[in-house]
Design an enzyme around this catalytic site. Sequence first.
Site, PDB file in Angstrom:
ATOM      1  N   LEU A   1      12.494  -7.657   9.568  1.00 47.68           N
ATOM      2  CA  LEU A   1      12.184  -6.860  10.767  1.00 47.68           C
ATOM      3  C   LEU A   1      12.915  -5.527  10.742  1.00 47.68           C
ATOM      4  O   LEU A   1      12.859  -4.764  11.692  1.00 47.68           O
ATOM      5  CB  LEU A   1      12.562  -7.639  12.030  1.00 47.68           C
ATOM      6  CG  LEU A   1      11.794  -8.940  12.202  1.00 47.68           C
ATOM      7  CD1 LEU A   1      12.230  -9.658  13.470  1.00 47.68           C
ATOM      8  CD2 LEU A   1      10.309  -8.679  12.267  1.00 47.68           C
ATOM      9  N   SER A   2      13.616  -5.298   9.653  1.00 49.56           N
ATOM     10  CA  SER A   2      14.294  -4.025   9.414  1.00 49.56           C
ATOM     11  C   SER A   2      15.392  -3.694  10.430  1.00 49.56           C
ATOM     12  O   SER A   2      15.348  -2.668  11.112  1.00 49.56           O
ATOM     13  CB  SER A   2      13.295  -2.876   9.305  1.00 49.56           C
ATOM     14  OG  SER A   2      13.804  -1.972   8.368  1.00 49.56           O
TER      15      SER A   2
ATOM     16  N   ASP B   1       9.767   1.918   7.762  1.00 52.02           N
ATOM     17  CA  ASP B   1      10.591   1.229   8.762  1.00 52.02           C
ATOM     18  C   ASP B   1      11.249   2.217   9.720  1.00 52.02           C
ATOM     19  O   ASP B   1      11.257   2.018  10.939  1.00 52.02           O
ATOM     20  CB  ASP B   1      11.683   0.406   8.067  1.00 52.02           C
ATOM     21  CG  ASP B   1      11.089  -0.632   7.133  1.00 52.02           C
ATOM     22  OD1 ASP B   1       9.861  -0.822   7.158  1.00 52.02           O
ATOM     23  OD2 ASP B   1      11.862  -1.243   6.373  1.00 52.02           O
TER      24      ASP B   1
ATOM     25  N   THR C   1       0.829  -1.206   0.000  1.00 52.99           N
ATOM     26  CA  THR C   1       0.000   0.000   0.000  1.00 52.99           C
ATOM     27  C   THR C   1       0.862   1.255   0.000  1.00 52.99           C
ATOM     28  O   THR C   1       0.402   2.315  -0.412  1.00 52.99           O
ATOM     29  CB  THR C   1      -0.905   0.026   1.245  1.00 52.99           C
ATOM     30  OG1 THR C   1      -0.103  -0.340   2.375  1.00 52.99           O
ATOM     31  CG2 THR C   1      -2.062  -0.943   1.112  1.00 52.99           C
ATOM     32  N   ASP C   2       2.123   1.135   0.452  1.00 49.89           N
ATOM     33  CA  ASP C   2       2.951   2.347   0.635  1.00 49.89           C
ATOM     34  C   ASP C   2       3.190   3.099  -0.677  1.00 49.89           C
ATOM     35  O   ASP C   2       2.934   4.293  -0.769  1.00 49.89           O
ATOM     36  CB  ASP C   2       4.268   2.025   1.366  1.00 49.89           C
ATOM     37  CG  ASP C   2       5.112   0.954   0.691  1.00 49.89           C
ATOM     38  OD1 ASP C   2       4.596   0.261  -0.217  1.00 49.89           O
ATOM     39  OD2 ASP C   2       6.284   0.793   1.065  1.00 49.89           O
TER      40      ASP C   2
HETATM   41  P1  ADP Z   1      16.789  -5.988   7.209  1.00 49.43           P
HETATM   42  O1  ADP Z   1      15.583  -6.539   6.529  1.00 49.43           O
HETATM   43  O2  ADP Z   1      17.051  -6.694   8.506  1.00 49.43           O
HETATM   44  O3  ADP Z   1      16.759  -4.506   7.329  1.00 49.43           O
HETATM   45  P2  ADP Z   1      18.952  -5.377   5.426  1.00 49.43           P
HETATM   46  O4  ADP Z   1      19.689  -6.209   4.447  1.00 49.43           O
HETATM   47  O5  ADP Z   1      18.219  -4.184   4.942  1.00 49.43           O
HETATM   48  O6  ADP Z   1      18.007  -6.369   6.251  1.00 49.43           O
HETATM   49  O7  ADP Z   1      19.975  -4.830   6.531  1.00 49.43           O
HETATM   50  C1  ADP Z   1      20.912  -5.686   7.113  1.00 49.43           C
HETATM   51  C2  ADP Z   1      22.254  -4.983   7.192  1.00 49.43           C
HETATM   52  O8  ADP Z   1      22.190  -3.976   8.234  1.00 49.43           O
HETATM   53  C3  ADP Z   1      23.379  -5.906   7.592  1.00 49.43           C
HETATM   54  O9  ADP Z   1      23.963  -6.515   6.462  1.00 49.43           O
HETATM   55  C4  ADP Z   1      24.349  -4.950   8.291  1.00 49.43           C
HETATM   56  O10 ADP Z   1      25.128  -4.247   7.361  1.00 49.43           O
HETATM   57  C5  ADP Z   1      23.411  -3.964   8.975  1.00 49.43           C
HETATM   58  N1  ADP Z   1      23.107  -4.437  10.344  1.00 49.43           N
HETATM   59  C6  ADP Z   1      21.913  -4.790  10.831  1.00 49.43           C
HETATM   60  N2  ADP Z   1      22.001  -5.193  12.125  1.00 49.43           N
HETATM   61  C7  ADP Z   1      23.302  -5.088  12.463  1.00 49.43           C
HETATM   62  C8  ADP Z   1      24.055  -5.366  13.647  1.00 49.43           C
HETATM   63  N3  ADP Z   1      23.476  -5.866  14.742  1.00 49.43           N
HETATM   64  N4  ADP Z   1      25.374  -5.115  13.618  1.00 49.43           N
HETATM   65  C9  ADP Z   1      25.981  -4.630  12.511  1.00 49.43           C
HETATM   66  N5  ADP Z   1      25.330  -4.369  11.366  1.00 49.43           N
HETATM   67  C10 ADP Z   1      24.016  -4.593  11.323  1.00 49.43           C
HETATM   68 MG    MG Z   2      16.570  -3.207   5.646  1.00 46.61          MG
END
Ligand code: ADP
Ligand code: MG
Length: 381
Positions: free
Chosen positions: A120-121, A167, A33-34
Amino acid sequence: MKTKVQEQFKKHYGEGASVYSSPGRVNLIGEHTDYNLGFVLPGAIDKAIYAAIKPNGGKLCRLYSVDYDQSIEMDLSGDKPKEQWAQYVYGVAKEMEKRGKKVEAFDLVFGGDVPLGAGLSSSAALESTIGFALNDIYGFGFTREELAKIGQMTEHNYVGVRCGIMDQFASLFGEDGKVIRLDCRSLEYKLEPFKPTGCKVVLFDTMVKHSLASSEYNVRRAQCEAGVAVVAKHVKGIESLRDVTMDMLDTYKGEMEDIVYRRCSFVINENQRLLDACSALEKGDYVTMGQKMNGSHEGLSKWYEVSCPELDFLADIGHNTDGVLGARMMGGGFGGCTINLVEEKVFDAYVSDITERYKSKFGKQPRVIDVVISQGAHKII
Ligand code: ADP
Ligand code: MG
């Protein structure tokens, strides 16, 4: 994790850090929807990124990621770092500089318990934590809405993900026991109560990668635009599906391909389901809330066709289990998680039943993630 981040800061950079956190999010209803300028209904969750931070008075930032066990030095006047986790930090600082603030060098340790890449972003949690922390330690005075945009632009300009703003908005504006009805056209939002006493929210991760997601996403966007174009030929002021009613769509159905009609009717109905879900939440009626979630899954699977066998299998078990009020796929589709609203008294049995059945059907274990709707970005110490 909070304590671990603090300890690691002491170990690497010494005393005196401030500690902040900002959470991941779920979306209860309102999918696809966004970009059609409708509504979404996210809530912040009890899984977050924690950051300990302190200005260091030097030229270079020093960063340590607890979860990757990596430390780097970063020059904010130099190129972006090669480590992706550090690009989020760099991007947030650069976006603040674009908005006229000077970010002095700092020491930072962070880590979290938002599962990565599960929908879960975790990335928005990271941007929001860093944005909120820098804004507070340097007294920049950005609003939460500006911080959400800074996070979104970090993804666009420094990570290469052209995400919406839901998000970051949820991570920054979330509150305990409340979900956020965000109007993606105006960015106006309203907090809706979400306190399902006697129920839990649980996600099942299919562990399937979204390989079709981006190509199919573009096709869906084009189909929605095609439907808007047909109605706009006849009705003044139609700019997006937000302006189109089911009556209008039905009137001009003959002028569009059947598939365009199906896609557009899903979006119009999904917006209505979300508004109905909000009325239900205001009355504390979680049975209706759950039915709307089920309707959302049905629409996503059969009318918008962005589900997959794994998601349908999980949602279907939910729809046929007593005490499961609602079950639907969450996110763009073709993989990722389902979100379920489940009575506590059947919770354990449901989790083990669905885990067993998924394992024997698809040969892999779904990840089980239970969540509580919680507070957004805040300072801890
Ligand atoms: P999501 O759906 O969880 O947002 P993304 O691929 O958009 O997945 O984001 C994941 C990226 O965010 C990881 O590859 C990393 O670069 C960064 N990230 C998320 N959580 C952490 C964490 N706890 N420590 C370090 N980097 C993180
Ligand atoms: Mg993400």
